[in-house]
Design a protein around this motif. Structure first.
Motif: not given
Lengths: 410, 113
Positions: A232-243, A271-273
């Motif tokens: 399945k194509p990967p879903r969009m990840v929110t900015k909150f999840e990335k942070i 990665n946080l930067l």
């Protein structure tokens, strides 16, 4: 004959009379003759100190440079390392603070970053600032593939012990299976500094050879039907999840394995930067200038550390053999674990086992290999994004494994 | 900081088993936490959609192929855009710079004739 030519001839005659006299006078005061000085000069040249083993290592360095330039195999690593091998294998007389193992020499000062292990965490900072963990966050179970591939580390650890290495040496050799150069250097600098040159060269060489080593193992362990699995194509990840990922990732992994703190702390900090969106300047420095500087210094000094008299040993040959073994095992365990996971997953969530091979953390080469192998069977089945998940999980997994080995053996 | 005193193959096997288990546990914990965060995130986005007056089935899921096609189209478009220029033409007089490279004044063979 004009006036100018006469002037030149006159000066030449005077010099011819005066210079040898001056030289001999100086030599006499120092109790030397010109011939003795010349002999001293000859003794210090590379030709006088030459041994056949240096030529072998220079050949190895040239091969690295050739592979980097002509074949484009990890040129950013192979060219500095290859040239470093040339630098480290110029024969010289010891005592003039030239060699990398001589205290106070320029090369020795640059090498301190490798010996004391502060280059690898800085490389990890840059890697963190470059890495997009979205593929992993969108399908978290792919992290387990990154863990499975670390089996290679521990089996090589056992293999090295069986081949006669001490437990600490075996731990340092085992980490080659993590397919992560900085981690290998970090761990070997702590556990077995005397083997670091061979371990680093083996790790980086096999990382460059990932497109050669992995495909036969992948093809041997997967059927055509399995290779055709579309994910399945990967879903969009929110900015909150990335942070939140680097923060939770750092806290959790380093609480479990504190010895991996220098590596994982820097990886997740970088990665946080990147993901915070407000420290773009710092992230840019980490991902470009800083990592480039450290890569140059690390590559050159690791290459130069392969001085033939210290490098060409039976142990080095054993390390190379164990390195190849560890890459094969790591690839196989990633693929096999993906097949085992598929037994428990619903049909629409099945994993293409080819991406299991990307669990060895050679970023992004092993993910690229999974993509290429998938395309050979189905031209529209793009696995790259999916393979990046286990690939970056492999970086975390190998750093955790290094931390565990360090705390068990140091 | 030694957890195990390793001296035999048995110790090595035990150490390896513990090591690989810890790697799995560390990453499995991350999996559990991020599966949970993922569910929360999906639920939150569904709630936002409902608040905005859209029903769940109206949410369009873009396939990977579509994303690739859109990305390539954007990439091609953005790369084909020519640099913006000022459109002002100027003719600037460029003086011939003095260079003594062939000057006879500084020549070595400046003989008196």
């Amino acid at each position: 004959m004009n006036k100018v030519n006469i002037k030149f001839i006159f000066i030449a005659i005077i010099l011819a009379f005066l210079m040898p006299e001056g030289l001999l006078a100086q030599a006499a005061t120092e109790n030397h003759t010109v011939l003795e000085s010349l002999q001293g000069f000859w003794v210090n040249t590379g030709f006088s100190n030459f041994e056949f083993k240096y030529l072998i290592m220079i050949g190895v360095g040239l091969i690295f440079i050739y592979l980097g330039i002509a074949k484009h195999w990890e040129p950013l690593l192979l060219i500095p390392i290859g040239f470093g091998i040339l630098v480290g294998n110029i024969p010289f007389t010891e005592g003039y603070r030239i060699g990398i193992y001589e205290d106070g020499s320029v090369l020795n000062i640059l090498y301190s970053g490798v010996i004391s292990g502060w280059y690898p965490p800085l490389i990890f900072l840059g890697i963190g600032a470059m890495t997009d963990f979205s593929a992993l966050i969108s399908n978290p179970k792919l992290m387990l593939l990154g863990a499975a591939a670390q089996v290679g580390i521990f089996l090589t650890f056992l293999g090295a012990y069986e081949l006669g290495f001490t437990p600490t040496e075996a731990g340092a050799i085992g980490i080659i299976g993590g397919a992560d150069g900085p981690t290998a250097i970090f761990l070997s600098s702590r556990l077995a500094p005397h083997l670091m040159g061979a371990i680093a060269i083996a790790a980086y060489s096999y990382m460059a050879l990932v497109p050669v080593i992995q495909p036969p193992v992948m093809n041997l362990l997967t059927t055509k039907k399995e290779k055709l699995i579309r994910m399945k194509p990967p879903r969009m990840v929110t900015k909150f999840e990335k942070i939140i990922f680097p923060i939770i990732g750092m806290l959790l992994t380093t609480f479990i394995s504190p010895s991996a703190l220098p590596l994982l702390g820097m990886l997740f900090f970088g990665n946080l930067l990147k993901e915070s969106g407000v420290t773009e300047r710092l992230a840019d420095t980490a991902r470009y200038a800083l990592i480039n500087i450290i890569t140059i210094l690390l590559g050159l000094t690791v290459g130069a550390s392969t001085q033939a008299d210290k490098f060409l040993t039976v142990n080095s040959m054993k390390i190379f053999a164990l390195g190849a073994f560890s890459f094969v095992i790591a690839t196989a365990s990633g693929v096999l674990f993906a097949k085992i996971l598929n037994l428990f997953l619903k049909k629409e969530n099945k994993i293409n086992p080819l991406i299991g091979a990307a669990g060895v953390s050679a970023v992004p080469d092993s993910a690229r290999v999974a993509q290429e192998q998938g395309l050979k069977v189905d031209k529209n089945n793009h696995l790259l994004m999916h393979a990046m998940g286990p690939n970056v999980a492999g970086v975390i997994g190998s750093a955790v494994a290094a931390g565990i080995l360090l705390s068990m053996l140091s | 900081m030694n957890i195990l005193v390793i001296s035999t193959l048995g110790d090595m096997l035990l150490g390896s088993a513990i090591g690989i288990s810890v790697v799995f546990i560390a990453l499995a914990c991350l999996v559990i936490i991020f599966e949970f965060i993922q569910r929360m995130s999906i639920n939150a986005s569904k709630k936002r959609m409902l608040k905005a007056g859209k029903k769940d089935h109206e949410v369009v899921h873009t396939s990977g192929d579509d994303v690739v096609a859109i990305s390539v189209a954007l990439h091609l478009f953005l790369n084909s855009v020519h640099d913006e220029e000022s459109n002002i033409l100027t003719i600037k007089h460029n003086d011939k710079r003095y260079s003594p490279w062939s000057s006879k004044i500084y020549g070595l063979n400046n003989f008196q004739r």
